[in-house]
Write a protein that holds these residues in place. Sequence first.
Motif, mmCIF file in Angstrom:
data_model
loop_
_atom_site.group_PDB
_atom_site.id
_atom_site.type_symbol
_atom_site.label_atom_id
_atom_site.label_comp_id
_atom_site.label_asym_id
_atom_site.label_seq_id
_atom_site.Cartn_x
_atom_site.Cartn_y
_atom_site.Cartn_z
ATOM 1 N N GLY A 265 2.813 35.154 20.694
ATOM 2 C CA GLY A 265 2.705 35.601 19.305
ATOM 3 C C GLY A 265 2.504 34.465 18.311
ATOM 4 O O GLY A 265 2.180 34.710 17.152
ATOM 5 N N SER A 266 2.674 33.189 18.753
ATOM 6 C CA SER A 266 2.519 32.072 17.811
ATOM 7 C C SER A 266 1.029 31.804 17.577
ATOM 8 O O SER A 266 0.210 32.001 18.482
ATOM 9 C CB SER A 266 3.215 30.825 18.348
ATOM 10 N N PRO A 267 0.684 31.319 16.366
ATOM 11 C CA PRO A 267 -0.734 31.037 16.101
ATOM 12 C C PRO A 267 -1.278 29.949 17.016
ATOM 13 O O PRO A 267 -2.449 29.973 17.414
ATOM 14 C CB PRO A 267 -0.751 30.598 14.631
ATOM 15 N N GLU A 268 -0.424 28.967 17.372
ATOM 16 C CA GLU A 268 -0.932 27.873 18.222
ATOM 17 C C GLU A 268 -1.281 28.376 19.632
ATOM 18 O O GLU A 268 -2.181 27.861 20.275
ATOM 19 C CB GLU A 268 0.077 26.712 18.288
ATOM 20 N N ARG A 269 -0.579 29.420 20.068
ATOM 21 C CA ARG A 269 -0.878 29.955 21.400
ATOM 22 C C ARG A 269 -2.268 30.605 21.399
ATOM 23 O O ARG A 269 -3.073 30.396 22.311
ATOM 24 C CB ARG A 269 0.188 30.984 21.799
ATOM 25 N N GLU A 270 -2.513 31.309 20.337
ATOM 26 C CA GLU A 270 -3.832 31.945 20.214
ATOM 27 C C GLU A 270 -4.932 30.874 20.152
ATOM 28 O O GLU A 270 -5.976 30.977 20.790
ATOM 29 C CB GLU A 270 -3.841 32.758 18.918
ATOM 30 N N ALA A 271 -4.649 29.807 19.387
ATOM 31 C CA ALA A 271 -5.649 28.748 19.199
ATOM 32 C C ALA A 271 -5.935 28.013 20.518
ATOM 33 O O ALA A 271 -7.094 27.734 20.843
ATOM 34 C CB ALA A 271 -5.165 27.768 18.136
ATOM 35 N N ILE A 272 -4.902 27.734 21.291
ATOM 36 C CA ILE A 272 -5.149 26.988 22.538
ATOM 37 C C ILE A 272 -5.864 27.892 23.550
ATOM 38 O O ILE A 272 -6.752 27.438 24.284
ATOM 39 C CB ILE A 272 -3.860 26.352 23.130
ATOM 40 N N LYS A 273 -5.522 29.158 23.549
ATOM 41 C CA LYS A 273 -6.208 30.073 24.491
ATOM 42 C C LYS A 273 -7.705 30.119 24.173
ATOM 43 O O LYS A 273 -8.550 30.106 25.076
ATOM 44 C CB LYS A 273 -5.602 31.480 24.394
ATOM 45 N N ALA A 274 -8.024 30.163 22.883
ATOM 46 C CA ALA A 274 -9.437 30.204 22.485
ATOM 47 C C ALA A 274 -10.133 28.898 22.876
ATOM 48 O O ALA A 274 -11.260 28.904 23.399
ATOM 49 C CB ALA A 274 -9.543 30.447 20.976
ATOM 50 N N ALA A 275 -9.440 27.764 22.665
ATOM 51 C CA ALA A 275 -10.042 26.464 23.001
ATOM 52 C C ALA A 275 -10.262 26.339 24.505
ATOM 53 O O ALA A 275 -11.292 25.829 24.966
ATOM 54 C CB ALA A 275 -9.151 25.333 22.497
ATOM 55 N N ALA B 2 0.810 -1.226 0.000
ATOM 56 C CA ALA B 2 0.000 0.000 0.000
ATOM 57 C C ALA B 2 0.837 1.266 0.000
ATOM 58 O O ALA B 2 0.295 2.353 -0.041
ATOM 59 C CB ALA B 2 -0.907 -0.012 1.210
ATOM 60 N N ASN B 3 2.158 1.115 0.060
ATOM 61 C CA ASN B 3 3.007 2.296 0.071
ATOM 62 C C ASN B 3 2.604 3.280 1.177
ATOM 63 O O ASN B 3 2.265 4.442 0.929
ATOM 64 C CB ASN B 3 2.953 2.976 -1.313
ATOM 65 N N ILE B 4 2.622 2.769 2.394
ATOM 66 C CA ILE B 4 2.238 3.547 3.586
ATOM 67 C C ILE B 4 3.171 4.757 3.710
ATOM 68 O O ILE B 4 4.377 4.631 3.499
ATOM 69 C CB ILE B 4 2.424 2.655 4.840
ATOM 70 N N PRO B 5 2.658 5.941 4.071
ATOM 71 C CA PRO B 5 3.539 7.104 4.224
ATOM 72 C C PRO B 5 4.705 6.807 5.182
ATOM 73 O O PRO B 5 4.542 6.078 6.158
ATOM 74 C CB PRO B 5 2.616 8.176 4.810
ATOM 75 N N ALA B 6 5.859 7.373 4.888
ATOM 76 C CA ALA B 6 7.060 7.100 5.692
ATOM 77 C C ALA B 6 6.857 7.563 7.134
ATOM 78 O O ALA B 6 6.160 8.550 7.379
ATOM 79 C CB ALA B 6 8.253 7.830 5.079
ATOM 80 N N PRO B 7 7.488 6.829 8.095
ATOM 81 C CA PRO B 7 7.308 7.213 9.505
ATOM 82 C C PRO B 7 7.942 8.568 9.817
ATOM 83 O O PRO B 7 9.011 8.891 9.298
ATOM 84 C CB PRO B 7 8.040 6.103 10.268
ATOM 85 N N ARG B 8 7.266 9.342 10.642
ATOM 86 C CA ARG B 8 7.834 10.620 11.092
ATOM 87 C C ARG B 8 7.161 10.991 12.401
ATOM 88 O O ARG B 8 5.976 10.696 12.600
ATOM 89 C CB ARG B 8 7.612 11.725 10.045
ATOM 90 N N ASN B 9 7.933 11.625 13.283
ATOM 91 C CA ASN B 9 7.361 12.096 14.546
ATOM 92 C C ASN B 9 6.727 13.459 14.348
ATOM 93 O O ASN B 9 7.226 14.281 13.585
ATOM 94 C CB ASN B 9 8.445 12.191 15.621
ATOM 95 N N GLU B 10 5.634 13.672 15.062
ATOM 96 C CA GLU B 10 4.945 14.956 14.978
ATOM 97 C C GLU B 10 5.792 16.037 15.664
ATOM 98 O O GLU B 10 6.184 15.879 16.836
ATOM 99 C CB GLU B 10 3.574 14.838 15.668
ATOM 100 N N PRO B 11 6.083 17.139 14.984
ATOM 101 C CA PRO B 11 6.866 18.202 15.637
ATOM 102 C C PRO B 11 6.084 18.832 16.799
ATOM 103 O O PRO B 11 4.861 18.985 16.724
ATOM 104 C CB PRO B 11 7.070 19.236 14.521
ATOM 105 N N ILE B 12 6.808 19.178 17.868
ATOM 106 C CA ILE B 12 6.186 19.796 19.047
ATOM 107 C C ILE B 12 6.093 21.297 18.800
ATOM 108 O O ILE B 12 7.101 21.949 18.514
ATOM 109 C CB ILE B 12 7.041 19.514 20.306
ATOM 110 N N LEU B 13 4.915 21.848 18.916
ATOM 111 C CA LEU B 13 4.748 23.289 18.712
ATOM 112 C C LEU B 13 5.217 24.028 19.973
ATOM 113 O O LEU B 13 5.163 23.496 21.087
ATOM 114 C CB LEU B 13 3.284 23.618 18.408
ATOM 115 N N SER B 14 5.636 25.296 19.778
ATOM 116 C CA SER B 14 6.293 25.988 20.909
ATOM 117 C C SER B 14 5.322 26.742 21.828
ATOM 118 O O SER B 14 5.576 26.903 22.994
ATOM 119 C CB SER B 14 7.336 26.969 20.379
ATOM 120 N N TYR B 15 4.244 27.234 21.281
ATOM 121 C CA TYR B 15 3.280 28.052 22.051
ATOM 122 C C TYR B 15 3.920 29.308 22.624
ATOM 123 O O TYR B 15 3.465 29.856 23.640
ATOM 124 C CB TYR B 15 2.595 27.210 23.158
#
Length: 542
Positions: free
Chosen positions: A21-31, A5-18
Motif C-alpha cells: 500500500g505504500s507509494p514507494e512499493r508501487e514505484a519500485i514495482k513499476a520500475a 558556504a553554510n553547507i546543509p546539516a548532515p543527516r542520514n537518508e531515511p529507509i523507506l518501508s515498501y
Amino acid sequence: MSSSANIPAPRNEPILSYAPGSPEREAIKAALKKMGGEVADIPIIIGGKEIRTGKTHDVVAPHNHGHVLGRVHQADGRLVTQAIQASERAYRDWSHWKFEDRAAVFIRAAELLAGPWRQIVNAATMLGQSKTIFQAEIDGACELIDFWRLNVNFAEQLYGQQPLSSPGVWNRSEYRPLEGFIYAISPFNFTAIGGNLAGTPALMGNTVVWKPAGTASLSSYYVMKVLEAAGLPPGVINFVPGDAATISARVLADRRLAGIHFTGSTGVFQMLWKQVGERIADYATYPRLVGETGGKDFVLAHSSADAESLAVALVRGAYEYQGQKCSAASRAYIPQSLWPDVRDRMVAMIKDIKVGDVTDFRNFMGAVIDQKSFNSLSGYLDRARKDRGVTVLAGGGADARKGYFVEPTLLQARDPKYRTMCEELFGPVLTVHVYKDADFRQTVKLVDTTSPYALTGSVFARDRDVIDYARTALRHAAGNFYVNDKPTGAVVGQQPFGGARASGTNDKAGSILNLLRWVSPRSMKETLIPPTDYRYPFMADR
Ligand code: NAD
C-alpha cells in the motif's frame, strides 16, 4: 579553501518501508517491470561522450540467468588511454572549482537519487545484483545518498582545519587535490561503493577513471547517469567498464597515476599494490593506495548472552544478501550451554527463509552473483557434507538451473580451524564452533588468530566485564566492532567502515579520514611586514 558556504546539516537518508500500500512499493514495482522488459545498451563514458565498441558482455539477472538485462560495451587499452587524457583535461578546470560548487554537484546528486532516480537505481541493483528491495534500498539509495551528502560535511570540516598564525604572519593550509588522476575500482556487492570510490576523490577536486565490477554494470551505469544529471562536468569521472586486467595494465603503466581507490578481494588489492611497487620510480608521485578488502567476520557469544537476539543476529548477519557482504557473519563461537537453544532457533528461522526471485517480495534471499561464485560455494558445501567433524545443520543445497541459488547453510565444525572457519567464502554459509563455557578466554584468542582478516566482528554478552575483556583482547581483530548486534549494516556517519590486517588500509569510507587520502596539503606562510635588516638583536654591542 575553507568554506563559509553554510553547507546543509548532515543527516542520514531515511529507509523507506515498501510495505503493501505504500507509494514507494508501487514505484519500485513499476520500475522493475519497465527495466525488466528492456535490454540496456551500456556504453563507456569518456569525457562525457558515450562510446560503443560493439564488443559487449551480457549483464544477466543472477536469480534468472537466462534474462539478459543489458549489454555492456568493453573498453580496450586505447580507450583507457583516452579516459586518462580526458581526466587530465577535466582536471585543469575542476581542480580549481570552488569547494561549494563541487559540493553543490554532489548535494544535488544525493537529492536526485533520493527522489526521481531512487527507484531506477534500486531496480537496477535488485535485478542486476539480486538484492531484495530492502537490501537495494539500504545500499543503492540510502548509503549512496549518505556518502554523497555527508562527505560534503566532512570535507567542510577538513578544509576548516587551519594552522596557527603568530603575530605578523598569516599561515594557511590549502587542501589541494592530488596531482594526477585517481583509478577507482569497485566490487559487485554494493552499488553505493562504486558511487563512493569514484565520487569521493572527485568531490575533493580530483579526476577519476572508474572501472565498475562487470556484474554490477547496470546499477553502476545509472549511478554515473545520476552524477551527470547533477552537473558533474565531462571527464571528471570517466566510466570505463571492461576486462579488469587489460584496463589495469594500461592504467598502472601511466606515470600520472596519483591514487587507487579500491574495494574488492584481498588478492586483487595485493596484486595492484605489488604492481605499483614494482613501478614506483616511474610515477610522477607516490600513488595513494586505499583498499578495503576481504573479511572473515566473527560472532563471539559468551554464556551470559541472550539466545534469542543472538540467533536473530546470526541469521540476519549471515544470510542477508546471500552472505555477500564483506561484513557478513561467517564464523561463530557459541558456548555449549547456549548452543541447543540458539541452534534450534536458527534452524527454525532458516527453514522459514524463502530464497528466489527478488522481484517476489516474499523472498528474504536472492541468488549469488554468478556461476563462478556458485561453483566455489557448491565446492565448499560438497566438501562439508563429506568431511568428518562437520555437520550440516540446515541448508547445504544449491541449484543453478534457473538462477545461482545457494541455500542458507548452517555448519557446525568440531575443528575451529576447519576451512570454512578460516577462509572467506562470500556466500550464505555460516560455520559454528561450539566451545566449553569455561574456555571463553582461549576462545577469544582463537577468534583473534584464526584468520588473516580484521574487518568486522561482534560480541554477545550481558556480563559487562566480559564485554570489556573481549573489547580489549580483540582490539585489532576488527575495524568495526559490535556489542550485542550483528556485524553488518554500518551506516555512513555513524559507524565509519573499514578493517585492518589483510582486510584493507582502514581508511574508513564515509569519514574525514578517507577524504584525507585524496588531498595533498600545501602549507602557506605569508609574512605581513617582512624584515628589512638581516641582523638579529643579539648581535648588537649593547
Ligand atoms: P573482486 O576482487 O573480484 O573484484 C573487485 C574489483 O576488482 C572488480 O571491479 C573487478 O573487476 C576488479 N578486478 C578483478 N581483477 C582485477 C585485476 N587483475 N586488476 C584490477 N582490477 C581487478 O571482488 P568482488 O567479487 O567484486 O567483491 C567481493 C570482495 O570484495 C570480497 O572479498 C569482499 O570482502 C570485498 N569487499 C570488501 C569491502 C570492504 O569494505 N572491506 C566491501 C565490499 C566488498
